[in-house]
Write a protein that holds these residues in place. Structure first.
Motif, short mmCIF file in Angstrom:
data_model
loop_
_atom_site.label_atom_id
_atom_site.label_comp_id
_atom_site.label_asym_id
_atom_site.label_seq_id
_atom_site.Cartn_x
_atom_site.Cartn_y
_atom_site.Cartn_z
N LEU A 17 -8.07 42.39 63.72
CA LEU A 17 -8.13 41.04 64.29
C LEU A 17 -9.33 40.89 65.22
O LEU A 17 -10.03 39.87 65.16
CB LEU A 17 -6.85 40.75 65.08
CG LEU A 17 -5.65 40.27 64.29
CD1 LEU A 17 -4.44 40.16 65.20
CD2 LEU A 17 -5.94 38.95 63.64
N ILE A 21 -12.30 38.17 64.54
CA ILE A 21 -12.57 37.13 65.55
C ILE A 21 -14.00 37.27 66.06
O ILE A 21 -14.73 36.27 66.20
CB ILE A 21 -11.56 37.21 66.71
CG1 ILE A 21 -10.18 36.81 66.23
CG2 ILE A 21 -12.01 36.33 67.87
CD1 ILE A 21 -9.08 37.08 67.23
N SER A 22 -14.42 38.48 66.34
CA SER A 22 -15.76 38.71 66.85
C SER A 22 -16.81 38.29 65.84
O SER A 22 -17.80 37.64 66.19
CB SER A 22 -15.94 40.19 67.21
OG SER A 22 -17.24 40.42 67.66
N THR A 24 -16.57 36.08 63.36
CA THR A 24 -16.62 34.63 63.19
C THR A 24 -17.23 33.93 64.40
O THR A 24 -17.83 32.87 64.25
CB THR A 24 -15.22 34.03 62.90
OG1 THR A 24 -14.34 34.38 63.95
CG2 THR A 24 -14.66 34.54 61.58
N SER A 25 -17.10 34.52 65.57
CA SER A 25 -17.67 33.92 66.78
C SER A 25 -19.15 34.25 66.97
O SER A 25 -19.93 33.38 67.36
CB SER A 25 -16.92 34.40 68.02
OG SER A 25 -15.59 33.98 67.97
N HIS A 35 -16.04 45.14 69.88
CA HIS A 35 -14.75 44.47 70.00
C HIS A 35 -13.68 45.19 69.18
O HIS A 35 -12.50 45.15 69.54
CB HIS A 35 -14.87 43.01 69.61
CG HIS A 35 -15.74 42.23 70.54
ND1 HIS A 35 -16.53 41.19 70.12
CD2 HIS A 35 -15.96 42.36 71.87
CE1 HIS A 35 -17.19 40.70 71.16
NE2 HIS A 35 -16.87 41.41 72.23
N TYR A 42 -9.53 42.54 73.35
CA TYR A 42 -10.43 41.44 72.98
C TYR A 42 -9.65 40.28 72.37
O TYR A 42 -9.96 39.12 72.64
CB TYR A 42 -11.52 41.91 72.02
CG TYR A 42 -12.44 40.77 71.62
CD1 TYR A 42 -13.31 40.23 72.55
CD2 TYR A 42 -12.41 40.22 70.35
CE1 TYR A 42 -14.14 39.17 72.22
CE2 TYR A 42 -13.23 39.17 70.02
CZ TYR A 42 -14.09 38.65 70.95
OH TYR A 42 -14.91 37.59 70.62
N VAL A 43 -8.64 40.56 71.57
CA VAL A 43 -7.84 39.50 70.97
C VAL A 43 -7.17 38.67 72.06
O VAL A 43 -7.20 37.43 72.03
CB VAL A 43 -6.78 40.08 70.00
CG1 VAL A 43 -5.83 39.01 69.51
CG2 VAL A 43 -7.47 40.77 68.82
N TYR A 46 -9.78 36.60 73.90
CA TYR A 46 -10.21 35.46 73.09
C TYR A 46 -9.17 34.35 73.11
O TYR A 46 -9.50 33.18 73.26
CB TYR A 46 -10.49 35.92 71.66
CG TYR A 46 -11.03 34.82 70.79
CD1 TYR A 46 -12.40 34.53 70.81
CD2 TYR A 46 -10.21 34.07 69.97
CE1 TYR A 46 -12.91 33.53 70.01
CE2 TYR A 46 -10.71 33.06 69.17
CZ TYR A 46 -12.06 32.79 69.19
OH TYR A 46 -12.57 31.78 68.43
N LEU A 47 -7.91 34.71 72.99
CA LEU A 47 -6.85 33.70 72.98
C LEU A 47 -6.72 32.99 74.34
O LEU A 47 -6.43 31.80 74.39
CB LEU A 47 -5.51 34.33 72.59
CG LEU A 47 -5.40 34.78 71.14
CD1 LEU A 47 -4.09 35.52 70.93
CD2 LEU A 47 -5.52 33.60 70.20
N LYS A 50 -10.88 31.30 75.12
CA LYS A 50 -11.67 30.51 74.14
C LYS A 50 -10.89 29.35 73.63
O LYS A 50 -9.81 29.20 73.47
CB LYS A 50 -12.10 31.39 72.96
CG LYS A 50 -13.00 32.54 73.35
CD LYS A 50 -14.40 32.08 73.49
CE LYS A 50 -15.28 33.23 73.91
NZ LYS A 50 -16.60 33.15 73.57
#
Length: 50
Positions: A17, A21-22, A24-25, A35, A42-43, A46-47, A50
């Motif tokens: 995950l 996420i990293s 795509t960002s 990450h 990091y997950v 991010y939640l 972001k």
């Protein structure tokens, strides 16, 4: 033995995950690797931010 497998799978899911996420960002392999090492941290970051 089943608990160990579940914990090990959880760490793998967090890593995957974080990398997705990293990527795509940031679209950066180096950030994705970093990450990936951080995994669930990091997950959650991010939640929350972001």
């Amino acid at each position: 033995m089943a608990n160990r497998a579940a914990i090990h799978s959880g760490v793998g899911i967090g890593t995957v995950l974080a990398i997705i996420i990293s990527w795509t960002s940031n679209h950066s392999v180096l950030w994705a690797i970093l990450h990936g090492f951080l995994g669930w941290l990091y997950v959650i970051y991010y939640l929350l931010l972001k």
